[in-house]
Scaffold this active site. Sequence first.
Site, PDB file in Angstrom:
ATOM      1  N   GLU A 164     -36.406   4.688  30.225  1.00  0.00           N
ATOM      2  CA  GLU A 164     -35.540   5.666  29.565  1.00  0.00           C
ATOM      3  C   GLU A 164     -36.228   6.228  28.327  1.00  0.00           C
ATOM      4  OE1 GLU A 164     -31.584   4.546  28.517  1.00  0.00           O
ATOM      5  OE2 GLU A 164     -31.205   3.454  30.377  1.00  0.00           O
ATOM      6  N   TRP A 175     -26.338   8.937  19.157  1.00  0.00           N
ATOM      7  CA  TRP A 175     -25.809   7.766  18.465  1.00  0.00           C
ATOM      8  C   TRP A 175     -26.359   7.566  17.053  1.00  0.00           C
ATOM      9  CZ3 TRP A 175     -30.428   5.321  18.154  1.00  0.00           C
ATOM     10  CH2 TRP A 175     -31.323   5.447  19.227  1.00  0.00           C
ATOM     11  N   CYS A 200     -17.057 -17.963  22.884  1.00  0.00           N
ATOM     12  CA  CYS A 200     -15.830 -18.422  23.532  1.00  0.00           C
ATOM     13  C   CYS A 200     -15.967 -19.880  23.984  1.00  0.00           C
ATOM     14  CB  CYS A 200     -15.493 -17.518  24.717  1.00  0.00           C
ATOM     15  SG  CYS A 200     -16.598 -17.746  26.134  1.00  0.00           S
ATOM     16  N   PHE A 205     -23.080  14.193  24.609  1.00  0.00           N
ATOM     17  CA  PHE A 205     -23.994  14.980  23.783  1.00  0.00           C
ATOM     18  C   PHE A 205     -25.392  14.368  23.724  1.00  0.00           C
ATOM     19  CE2 PHE A 205     -19.838  16.342  22.010  1.00  0.00           C
ATOM     20  CZ  PHE A 205     -19.938  17.683  22.370  1.00  0.00           C
ATOM     21  N   HIS A 206     -25.636  13.377  24.565  1.00  0.00           N
ATOM     22  CA  HIS A 206     -26.977  12.811  24.703  1.00  0.00           C
ATOM     23  C   HIS A 206     -27.787  13.742  25.603  1.00  0.00           C
ATOM     24  CE1 HIS A 206     -30.205  10.036  25.791  1.00  0.00           C
ATOM     25  NE2 HIS A 206     -29.739   9.146  24.935  1.00  0.00           N
ATOM     26  N   GLU A 262     -29.945  -2.856  30.195  1.00  0.00           N
ATOM     27  CA  GLU A 262     -30.066  -3.163  28.762  1.00  0.00           C
ATOM     28  C   GLU A 262     -29.267  -4.409  28.383  1.00  0.00           C
ATOM     29  OE1 GLU A 262     -30.981   1.280  26.958  1.00  0.00           O
ATOM     30  OE2 GLU A 262     -28.924   0.534  26.894  1.00  0.00           O
TER      31      GLU A 262
END
Length: 672
Positions: A303, A311, A158, A353-354, A148
Amino acid sequence: MNVLSSICYGGDYNPEQWPEEIWYEDAKLMQKAGVNLVSLGIFSWSKIEPSDGVFDFEWLDKVIDILYDHGVYINLGTATATTPAWFVKKYPDSLPIDESGVIFSFGSRQHYCPNHPQLITHIKRLVRAIAERYKNHPALKMWHVNNEYACHVSKCFCENCAVAFRKWLKERYKTIDELNERWGTNFWGQRYNHWDEINPPRKAPTFINPSQELDYYRFMNDSILKLFLTEKEILRGVTPDIPVSTNFMGSFKPLNYFQWAQHVDIVTWDSYPDPREGLPIQHAMMNDLMRSLRKGQPFILMEQVTSHVNWRDINVPKPPGVMRLWSYATIARGADGIMFFQWRQSRAGAEKFHGAMVPHFLNENNRIYREVTQLGQELKKLDCLVGSRIKAEVAIIFDWENWWAVELSSKPHNKLRYIPIVEAYYRELYKRNIAVDFVRPSDDLTKYKVVIAPMLYMVKEGEDENLRQFVANGGTLIVSFFSGIVDENDRVHLGGYPGPLRDILGIFVEEFVPYPETKVNKIYSNDGEYDCTTWADIIRLEGAEPLATFKGDWYAGLPAVTRNCYGKGEGIYVGTYPDSNYLGRLLEQVFAKHHINPILEVAENVEVQQRETDEWKYLIIINHNDYEVTLSLPEDKIYQNMIDGKCFRGGELRIQGVDVAVLREHDEAGKV
């Protein structure tokens, strides 16, 4: 490249989170569930290289062997998704910096600057070590590069990035005078005399130069793509026959996936629609987009979740049967693989908790694992679909650089967003089961009869001519409001809106009227009155005819929607955001003219797509309703249900609520 000869089925596997005895249990459970592929080692850099230059592959060797012994192949991660703590300690300047100068810390993931030289050096060493280690292992079927990309840090500001940005600009514009011209730096006295005066578009007192911002989108996209290509080059050299990919994220704004897709062997992507939203229209749209990135090549859903994510503010589970339903809906739109995050639900960490294929507590009555096993066993019967394609006569233009540009600040309507406008048109195709591809404005359009261009704000050199030829040769081009406005540097096309599209559309837009969120106007057409919101264009006709006019405000009676004959085709301009009823009727009229018909006439919320090989046609029917529906199949055809193997003559077909049918079509003689 096909990864397997069957539908890929499995998920991310993170054995480093579990003791060795669990590895054997997992392999047996995978075998029972029909799993044939897992993504392995994605976040394992700190485990594989526990200290600088010291590698430990013993644990990974054992895991791969156990899985292979149980019939499970490997999509092997290059482990570069997260740099280890020792790397950050040694190179603290590798941490990314945001536009306000805030340095991101270690302790999450993706905490690296893509232009840090030591990051690139260490990635090369790690990837080569992994590739050399497993290049001859029979379990290796695919490479999973990073994970991802840019999900959490899509831009870094930067000094490493500043230096790289200046180099990128020199290569793009050659001279500082050309850059000044393209960026319009005479405005607000922003003119540059030397390259080293240019910095990334960091936090400033007010609006940043939009041309500079747009180029920084391009630069960061290219910088992150360069990281991927660095890994791919090594993998291709060591394992030339193993497909290489990285997981995309659908309508992810920071990365130009049309550009990226030219460098992967197969598109893979991650999808997490919210069960609370009901019909997964955006999920369908993203499946069509992902399939289109490589011109219709089947993709892999890398996925999804079996039940719930972790989330969102409220993380509701998918109701019984919905995971299976949406998996088939993905296959219907071109997927050759259905994968999950993740195999076993984590005990600790940010995603504990996913949901997963194996939940925290597993017994033989567990709903999640039961559904996982049912789907896995069914997919074994669908090897026939692998490699099959979808044929579309309608295309929607989707352009990442246009998306970046149209959502830059200081616009007439600064709450205007690209994806909802695209989705408004897509929704009408979805509801009517009209197959659709997504294309870029420069792509070959000759195979399509209708092309829709939602909010094509940016039209680059040559793109207008491509659209012009499409219309001249008999196509219908449908263009929405706020299109044809700027060039590739966000400079306005002079001579009147919609710029280079004026002759195709036969109109001139004099003014924009953006609406407040609460404002609703009306448009009249010959078949009724419809709501419109968001925007109104003040249109003057230059050869076009009005199809609808505004009812209210000072521009009442002026054209809202127009049609212009051009060559053998037509250009339709929609100068507002009409409601779904109007858009649907407009598209139906256009489709009727081109003899574009739904794949099947079905009840509401029933999704139908057709995949084809040279030999067979397959109908995939998804009933999103919670009640039984009846549909009619052509009676001169014979169908085989690929899930239960039964054959039957066309006619009435009943499909239960939250259920699917995968049908192979035969004629009377039993052939296509």
